[in-house]
Write an enzyme that holds these catalytic residues in place. Structure first.
Site, PDB file in Angstrom:
ATOM      1  CE  LYS A   1      56.615 -20.571  30.356  1.00  0.00           C
ATOM      2  NZ  LYS A   1      56.242 -20.413  28.958  1.00  0.00           N
TER       3      LYS A   1
ATOM      4  CE  LYS B   1      55.150 -24.346  24.510  1.00  0.00           C
ATOM      5  NZ  LYS B   1      54.845 -23.786  25.829  1.00  0.00           N
TER       6      LYS B   1
END
Length: 131
Positions: free
Chosen positions: A14, A82
């Site tokens: 991811k 993030k």
């Protein structure tokens, strides 16, 4: 569905995927803004990029946001930042380096500094357009 087996591999995948996603959006946003400053119409730029070498799923999904400059969040600048930060940590863990990741992260960091963190990550187009 893709099964990766070992715990943690999906997270790594991811982060790598979001590095590509964030990088592509940053390059697209910058190219769009430069094209407009060069006198090209936004619609023309998007048409050519959509049908040429710049074609991608990201462009297809974000095209309307770029045209209308409405950046209600689907995946926010904050979340992209993030993930790019965590991707940097991943690179460090494996003693790898990236010539690109730092710069891509800085694009989203700059957007955060302009109070755009709550908007869709495609809003980086606006920072290139105005800077």
């Amino acid at each position: 569905m893709i099964y990766l087996g070992e715990v943690g591999k999906a997270t790594k995948l991811k982060l790598i995927n979001n590095m590509v996603l964030g990088g592509y959006m940053a390059v697209l946003a910058e190219a769009m803004a430069i094209g407009e400053k060069a006198g090209l119409e936004k619609e023309l730029l998007l048409e050519v990029l959509s049908n040429g070498a710049g074609r991608s799923y990201v462009l297809e999904v974000k095209k309307q946001k770029l045209l209308e400059e409405k950046f209600e969040p689907h995946f926010s600048v904050e979340l992209m930042y993030k993930d790019l930060h965590y991707a940097q940590d991943l690179f460090k863990d494996f003693k790898a380096f990236s010539m690109v990741l730092q710069n891509v992260k800085e694009v989203y960091g700059f957007a955060r500094s302009k109070d755009l963190g709550h908007l869709d990550f495609s809003v980086v187009y606006k920072i290139f357009k105005t800077e």
